[in-house]
Design a protein around this motif. Structure first.
Motif, PDB file in Angstrom:
ATOM      1  N   ASP A  33      -1.108   6.625  12.953  1.00 57.84           N
ATOM      2  CA  ASP A  33      -0.742   6.320  11.705  1.00 57.84           C
ATOM      3  C   ASP A  33      -0.759   5.035  10.955  1.00 57.84           C
ATOM      4  OD1 ASP A  33       0.541   7.256   9.280  1.00 57.84           O
ATOM      5  OD2 ASP A  33       2.407   7.424  10.073  1.00 57.84           O
ATOM      6  N   ARG A  37      -2.688   2.981   8.120  1.00 56.02           N
ATOM      7  CA  ARG A  37      -1.964   2.588   7.134  1.00 56.02           C
ATOM      8  C   ARG A  37      -2.616   1.003   6.720  1.00 56.02           C
ATOM      9  NH1 ARG A  37       4.188   3.618   8.590  1.00 56.02           N
ATOM     10  NH2 ARG A  37       4.395   5.883   8.421  1.00 56.02           N
ATOM     11  N   SER A  42      -2.836   6.723   4.470  1.00 55.00           N
ATOM     12  CA  SER A  42      -1.572   7.072   5.003  1.00 55.00           C
ATOM     13  C   SER A  42      -1.351   8.804   5.121  1.00 55.00           C
ATOM     14  CB  SER A  42      -0.492   6.332   4.541  1.00 55.00           C
ATOM     15  OG  SER A  42       0.778   6.889   4.931  1.00 55.00           O
ATOM     16  N   SER A  44       1.668  11.429   6.088  1.00 54.48           N
ATOM     17  CA  SER A  44       3.301  11.481   6.318  1.00 54.48           C
ATOM     18  C   SER A  44       3.292  12.339   7.353  1.00 54.48           C
ATOM     19  CB  SER A  44       4.079  11.790   5.058  1.00 54.48           C
ATOM     20  OG  SER A  44       3.613  13.177   4.723  1.00 54.48           O
ATOM     21  N   THR A 124      11.306  17.183   3.887  1.00 53.61           N
ATOM     22  CA  THR A 124      10.326  16.516   4.011  1.00 53.61           C
ATOM     23  C   THR A 124       9.048  17.291   3.248  1.00 53.61           C
ATOM     24  OG1 THR A 124       9.241  17.057   5.905  1.00 53.61           O
ATOM     25  CG2 THR A 124      10.971  15.233   6.049  1.00 53.61           C
TER      26      THR A 124
END
Length: 177
Positions: A33, A37, A42, A44, A124
């Motif tokens: 991750d 980035r 990216s 999540s 989320t």
């Protein structure tokens, strides 16, 4: 009885390996991750997944700590007595640990129960059904309660039989299981 203790140790050693592999997978996910980035991509969820894995690893890993005798204990009084006194202190320590394990498992059950009744999802973007990580977490606490209780019962029997050396080796601060 020693076979049961050895069996518990084998199971908990296997659990430790699985927990270690889960942590390595989390580390790999987080590193991936971070690297992605840096190049503008990216995804999540790595922090959410790693949180669930940490909770599971904690509840299951504590079982390994039990049979590896890795739990912290202040034993200066224990060392002052003979094997009988040492065994009694070991039983007190294990009884306290078993009490905490059973208490945690008992009070963790309603957490999962509420989640199942409400159908709760994580807040989320992943919207993971919370019963999934909570089931793994709860199973770890239940296994800890079972492992510590079985070890306590066996140790009590061994003390009654006067097998203090075996008690010292298996739940004391002495040799390995």
């Amino acid at each position: 009885m020693i076979r049961i203790i050895s069996f518990l140790k084998k199971i908990n050693n296997g659990i430790a390996v699985i927990a270690g592999l889960a942590l390595l997978a989390c580390i790999t996910l987080i590193i991936l991750d971070i690297v992605l980035r840096e190049i503008g991509i990216s995804f999540s969820g790595s922090e959410e997944i790693s949180g669930y894995v940490m909770a599971a690893v904690t509840s299951w890993g504590i079982c390994y700590g039990l049979t590896a005798k890795a739990h912290v204990r202040i034993d200066f009084l224990r060392e002052k007595g003979n094997l009988l006194i040492s065994s009694l202190f070991d039983l007190i320590a294990l009884a306290a640990l078993s009490y905490v394990a059973v208490y945690l498992a008992y009070y963790a059950i309603p957490v999962l129960s509420k989640t199942l009744k409400s159908g709760a999802l994580s807040n989320t973007a992943m919207e993971i059904p919370l019963y999934l990580p909570q089931s793994i977490w709860l199973a770890g606490w239940i296994w800890f309660a079972i492992s510590s209780s079985v070890l306590l019962i066996i140790s009590i029997i061994l003390v009654i039989q006067g097998k203090y050396e075996i008690v010292d080796k298996n739940i004391g601060t002495g040799g390995d299981l």
